[in-house]
Design a protein around this motif. Structure first.
Motif, PDB file in Angstrom:
ATOM      1  N   GLU A   4     -11.468   2.412   0.175  1.00  0.00           N
ATOM      2  CA  GLU A   4     -11.691   2.438   1.633  1.00  0.00           C
ATOM      3  C   GLU A   4     -10.556   3.174   2.346  1.00  0.00           C
ATOM      4  O   GLU A   4     -10.787   4.012   3.223  1.00  0.00           O
ATOM      5  CB  GLU A   4     -11.808   1.002   2.151  1.00  0.00           C
ATOM      6  CG  GLU A   4     -11.819   0.885   3.653  1.00  0.00           C
ATOM      7  CD  GLU A   4     -13.183   1.159   4.272  1.00  0.00           C
ATOM      8  OE1 GLU A   4     -13.217   1.332   5.496  1.00  0.00           O
ATOM      9  OE2 GLU A   4     -14.187   1.200   3.532  1.00  0.00           O
ATOM     10  N   ILE A   5      -9.309   2.869   1.961  1.00  0.00           N
ATOM     11  CA  ILE A   5      -8.154   3.526   2.593  1.00  0.00           C
ATOM     12  C   ILE A   5      -8.158   5.026   2.280  1.00  0.00           C
ATOM     13  O   ILE A   5      -7.918   5.857   3.158  1.00  0.00           O
ATOM     14  CB  ILE A   5      -6.837   2.857   2.133  1.00  0.00           C
ATOM     15  CG1 ILE A   5      -6.753   1.429   2.682  1.00  0.00           C
ATOM     16  CG2 ILE A   5      -5.626   3.670   2.589  1.00  0.00           C
ATOM     17  CD1 ILE A   5      -5.635   0.594   2.087  1.00  0.00           C
TER      18      ILE A   5
ATOM     19  N   ILE B 179       0.855  -1.181   0.000  1.00  0.00           N
ATOM     20  CA  ILE B 179       0.000   0.000   0.000  1.00  0.00           C
ATOM     21  C   ILE B 179       0.891   1.232   0.000  1.00  0.00           C
ATOM     22  O   ILE B 179       1.732   1.398   0.887  1.00  0.00           O
ATOM     23  CB  ILE B 179      -0.928   0.008   1.229  1.00  0.00           C
ATOM     24  CG1 ILE B 179      -1.795  -1.259   1.212  1.00  0.00           C
ATOM     25  CG2 ILE B 179      -1.797   1.261   1.257  1.00  0.00           C
ATOM     26  CD1 ILE B 179      -2.409  -1.612   2.527  1.00  0.00           C
TER      27      ILE B 179
ATOM     28  N   VAL C 124      -4.705   4.525  10.317  1.00  0.00           N
ATOM     29  CA  VAL C 124      -6.028   4.071   9.882  1.00  0.00           C
ATOM     30  C   VAL C 124      -6.560   2.949  10.770  1.00  0.00           C
ATOM     31  O   VAL C 124      -7.755   2.878  11.044  1.00  0.00           O
ATOM     32  CB  VAL C 124      -5.971   3.617   8.406  1.00  0.00           C
ATOM     33  CG1 VAL C 124      -7.286   3.031   7.948  1.00  0.00           C
ATOM     34  CG2 VAL C 124      -5.562   4.768   7.513  1.00  0.00           C
TER      35      VAL C 124
ATOM     36  N   ILE D 233      -8.453  -2.846   8.777  1.00  0.00           N
ATOM     37  CA  ILE D 233      -9.328  -2.763   7.601  1.00  0.00           C
ATOM     38  C   ILE D 233      -9.611  -4.191   7.144  1.00  0.00           C
ATOM     39  O   ILE D 233      -8.692  -4.987   6.958  1.00  0.00           O
ATOM     40  CB  ILE D 233      -8.666  -1.996   6.440  1.00  0.00           C
ATOM     41  CG1 ILE D 233      -8.279  -0.588   6.874  1.00  0.00           C
ATOM     42  CG2 ILE D 233      -9.575  -1.953   5.227  1.00  0.00           C
ATOM     43  CD1 ILE D 233      -7.424   0.143   5.870  1.00  0.00           C
TER      44      ILE D 233
ATOM     45  N   ARG E 170     -10.635   6.771   4.477  1.00  0.00           N
ATOM     46  CA  ARG E 170     -10.196   6.882   5.879  1.00  0.00           C
ATOM     47  C   ARG E 170      -9.032   7.868   6.039  1.00  0.00           C
ATOM     48  O   ARG E 170      -8.970   8.611   7.011  1.00  0.00           O
ATOM     49  CB  ARG E 170      -9.789   5.511   6.408  1.00  0.00           C
ATOM     50  CG  ARG E 170     -10.971   4.578   6.599  1.00  0.00           C
ATOM     51  CD  ARG E 170     -10.600   3.530   7.599  1.00  0.00           C
ATOM     52  NE  ARG E 170     -11.513   2.402   7.585  1.00  0.00           N
ATOM     53  CZ  ARG E 170     -11.371   1.368   8.368  1.00  0.00           C
ATOM     54  NH1 ARG E 170     -10.338   1.291   9.200  1.00  0.00           N
ATOM     55  NH2 ARG E 170     -12.225   0.378   8.341  1.00  0.00           N
ATOM     56  N   ILE E 171      -8.096   7.862   5.085  1.00  0.00           N
ATOM     57  CA  ILE E 171      -6.927   8.742   5.183  1.00  0.00           C
ATOM     58  C   ILE E 171      -7.313  10.207   4.993  1.00  0.00           C
ATOM     59  O   ILE E 171      -6.702  11.096   5.577  1.00  0.00           O
ATOM     60  CB  ILE E 171      -5.854   8.312   4.146  1.00  0.00           C
ATOM     61  CG1 ILE E 171      -5.163   7.057   4.623  1.00  0.00           C
ATOM     62  CG2 ILE E 171      -4.831   9.407   3.913  1.00  0.00           C
ATOM     63  CD1 ILE E 171      -4.109   6.542   3.694  1.00  0.00           C
TER      64      ILE E 171
ATOM     65  N   ARG F 114      -8.442   0.142  -1.925  1.00  0.00           N
ATOM     66  CA  ARG F 114      -7.876   1.470  -2.172  1.00  0.00           C
ATOM     67  C   ARG F 114      -8.885   2.565  -1.837  1.00  0.00           C
ATOM     68  O   ARG F 114      -8.565   3.547  -1.165  1.00  0.00           O
ATOM     69  CB  ARG F 114      -7.453   1.582  -3.641  1.00  0.00           C
ATOM     70  CG  ARG F 114      -6.895   2.957  -4.019  1.00  0.00           C
ATOM     71  CD  ARG F 114      -6.958   3.198  -5.507  1.00  0.00           C
ATOM     72  NE  ARG F 114      -8.350   3.212  -5.941  1.00  0.00           N
ATOM     73  CZ  ARG F 114      -8.768   2.780  -7.116  1.00  0.00           C
ATOM     74  NH1 ARG F 114      -7.915   2.295  -8.010  1.00  0.00           N
ATOM     75  NH2 ARG F 114     -10.052   2.821  -7.446  1.00  0.00           N
TER      76      ARG F 114
ATOM     77  N   VAL G  51      -3.786   6.926  -3.208  1.00  0.00           N
ATOM     78  CA  VAL G  51      -3.409   5.609  -2.680  1.00  0.00           C
ATOM     79  C   VAL G  51      -3.365   4.586  -3.809  1.00  0.00           C
ATOM     80  O   VAL G  51      -4.216   4.593  -4.699  1.00  0.00           O
ATOM     81  CB  VAL G  51      -4.430   5.154  -1.611  1.00  0.00           C
ATOM     82  CG1 VAL G  51      -4.090   3.772  -1.079  1.00  0.00           C
ATOM     83  CG2 VAL G  51      -4.505   6.157  -0.472  1.00  0.00           C
TER      84      VAL G  51
ATOM     85  N   MET H 234      -3.120  -0.751   9.295  1.00  0.00           N
ATOM     86  CA  MET H 234      -2.353   0.334   8.683  1.00  0.00           C
ATOM     87  C   MET H 234      -2.086   1.414   9.709  1.00  0.00           C
ATOM     88  O   MET H 234      -2.923   1.667  10.576  1.00  0.00           O
ATOM     89  CB  MET H 234      -3.154   0.959   7.535  1.00  0.00           C
ATOM     90  CG  MET H 234      -2.836   0.405   6.188  1.00  0.00           C
ATOM     91  SD  MET H 234      -3.598   1.426   4.922  1.00  0.00           S
ATOM     92  CE  MET H 234      -2.503   2.831   4.880  1.00  0.00           C
TER      93      MET H 234
END
Length: 197
Positions: free
Chosen positions: A88-89, A47, A72, A75, A92-93, A86, A104, A69
Motif C-alpha cells: 500500500e505504501i 517504515i 502519504v 493509512i 502511494r509513494i 508495504r 519500502v 506517514m
C-alpha cells in the motif's frame, strides 16, 4: 465378601482411568506462528523508504488502526500484514517518487496488540498481553495455574472464527501435561479466551 471385592476392583479400575480425552482435530486450528503477523492497535512499526530519509519513519498504530506517514497521510494498517502495508505504501509513494526508487520495508518493532483472557477457576484470572506467542499451558501459568476446584479435563478456548461466530475448542490440560495429546496445547490468537470450569 466376593461382591465387596468385585465392587472395590471396579472402583479401582474406574479411578485409574484417565480423564476426558477430546477427539478434537487440533491441527485444523489456526497457528499464528505459521503465518505473517497481523498488525493491531498499539503495535509499533518501522517504515524505511530506500534512499529517502524524509519518508522513512517510525509509527505507533493508533486505536483507530491507522498510522500517519509524511507525504502519504493516513493509512489503515490494523488487520493487515506488514507485506500488505508495504504494498500500500509503495503504491502511494510511487505517485511522488520514481517507481524504481520506491523500495519500502515495513517491520513490526513493538508488539502490543497480542492479548488474550484467562477466566474461571485459575489463581489470577484476567486479561494478559505478551510480546511472544503463548500456548494454552503458558496462558494458564501466567494466570497462576488452575485452582484445586478446576475441572482441568474440560477447559475451553473460546475463539472467533473467520465467519465472526464464536467457537468453543475443548482442551484437556491433563492431556497436555502427560503429553498424551501435545497438539491440544494450542497457540492462542489475539482475542482468545481460555475458560477453566
Amino acid at each position: 465378601m466376593k461382591v465387596a471385592r468385585l465392587a472395590f476392583l471396579v472402583l479401582l479400575v474406574l479411578a485409574s482411568c484417565g480423564g476426558t480425552s477430546h477427539k478434537y482435530n487440533y491441527k485444523k486450528e489456526f497457528d499464528p506462528r505459521q503465518h505473517e503477523y497481523v498488525i493491531g492497535a498499539g503495535d509499533g512499526l518501522t517504515i524505511n523508504v530506500w534512499q529517502n530519509a524524509d519518508l522513512s519513519t517510525g509509527a505507533l498504530v493508533r486505536p483507530d488502526g491507522t498510522i500517519t506517514m509524511p507525504l502519504v497521510g493516513d493509512i489503515k494498517v490494523a488487520g493487515r500484514t506488514p507485506s500488505q502495508v508495504r504494498d500500500e505504501i509503495t503504491k502511494r509513494i510511487s505517485q511522488y517518487v520514481k517507481a524504481e526508487a520506491a523500495i519500502v520495508t515495513v517491520a513490526v518493532s513493538a508488539v502490543a496488540s497480542y492479548r488474550f483472557t484467562v477466566t474461571g477457576n485459575v489463581t489470577n484470572p484476567g486479561s494478559f498481553q505478551s510480546q511472544y506467542y503463548v500456548s494454552v499451558a503458558d496462558a494458564l501459568a501466567m494466570a497462576g495455574g488452575p485452582t484445586r476446584f478446576a475441572d482441568t479435563d474440560n477447559i475451553e478456548v473460546v475463539r472467533q472464527g473467520g465467519d465472526g461466530k464464536m467457537r468453543r475448542i475443548p482442551v484437556s490440560y491433563d492431556d497436555i501435561q502427560t503429553r498424551k495429546r501435545p497438539e491440544a496445547n494450542l497457540i492462542l490468537v489475539t482475542g482468545d479466551t481460555v475458560y477453566v470450569p
